[in-house]
Write an enzyme that holds these catalytic residues in place. Sequence first.
Site, mmCIF file in Angstrom:
data_model
loop_
_atom_site.group_PDB
_atom_site.id
_atom_site.type_symbol
_atom_site.label_atom_id
_atom_site.label_comp_id
_atom_site.label_asym_id
_atom_site.label_seq_id
_atom_site.Cartn_x
_atom_site.Cartn_y
_atom_site.Cartn_z
ATOM 1 N N CYS A 47 0.800 -1.216 0.000
ATOM 2 C CA CYS A 47 0.000 0.000 0.000
ATOM 3 C C CYS A 47 0.835 1.269 0.000
ATOM 4 C CB CYS A 47 -0.938 0.011 1.200
ATOM 5 S SG CYS A 47 -0.069 -0.242 2.754
ATOM 6 N N ARG A 49 4.565 1.174 -0.938
ATOM 7 C CA ARG A 49 5.913 1.021 -1.479
ATOM 8 C C ARG A 49 5.907 0.106 -2.698
ATOM 9 N NH1 ARG A 49 9.790 0.326 1.580
ATOM 10 N NH2 ARG A 49 8.725 1.126 3.412
#
Length: 412
Positions: A47, A49
Amino acid sequence: MLFCLTANHRNTDFDVLDRISRVADSLADDLTQTHSFVRGAVVLATCNRFEAYLELDEPLTGGAVVAREAVLDMLEGPAGADAEALRASAVSIAGSDVVHHLFAVSSGLESMVVGEEEISGQVQRALGAARRAGTTSAALERAFQRATHATREMRATADVAAAGRSLARIALDLADTRVTNWATVPVLLVGTGQYAATTIAALRARGAEDIRVYSATGRAEQFAAKYGIRAESDLRDAIGEADIVLTCTARYVVTEEHIPVGRRRLIIDLGLPRNVDPSVASVEGVELLDLELIGRHAALPELGPGAFEIVGTAASVFNAEQAAAPAIVALRGHIQTALDAEIQRVRDRGGDAATEAALRHLAGVISHAPTVRAREFAAEGRLHEFEDALETLFGIEVPRSQGNTLRGLSAG
């Protein structure tokens, strides 16, 4: 040599992360098929990276620079007009620093919500995807598997898990100001993955009772039965009955067409790539919380004592073991050759099994102390002294790997 290119919430715009994360499923295969110097690849897209972990052939002239360009060239298409900005902001890591970074990521120490619980599972699922695609390698397998052990040790010792940190909880903290009584609020989950399970626990902790789930993959009924909630079969109808919608899926995108007009509702998008089209925010009565907004409110809490030190030590031990491995293998091979010759002489003279067993035990005892010393010297940066001693004392020549001396390289 291990290499990692990372773009995350600290250095890359969420819109760019959203676009490049859409190629995560194919990037590892593309890299290993296109570039012969890439021995293995694991791609992690979460979410907040996007990371590509590679094992590179050695020696590779300009290894880290060549690998960086290879990854960025393949991200240029999805990055679009932001390709140059991505080149300037993405960070490259090489050699032993890759393991330190991976262990920290897996332990949640690099997350938007420091210490978050979900990331370790995401790291291991990325490894599983690479296995299924046939793109992983022995070195990457070892590093990712040990990352899991480091995470468990850190959580057990530093008591990070007890804080229950996750993006879902941060999002619901933000939603608290909009809710008078959670027990009467109809909540819809879109997706049945690990985030959905975490979200259910966080909702129930707040007293939510009317929880429903929709899945585009047909798993809603089974998921609902497992967690004691209600399954929905039509997304638009389900959203129409909900005051709060949380999306937790990588397989579906909620658009304006799915949003009935006529009531106020809060939609929380926990996905990357985005689970909710940004245009949904323009629908009358809708308030949209996405990762970018949630990230601004993700405070950096204090962790339990020694969390960073525990992870750093685990990474250092792993790197020392890997650096010392060629010397240890060479020494054990030397001892084994002598052992095999001596056992054969014993057999020729009519020796019994007990004598052979005693010789094997003696060989193990002899090799133990030098093995420990090799790892200690490697951890202290003095492995060359140990290797020189092996050559001086026993004539054992150990292959010297340049990959053990590479340090991190930051882009910019």
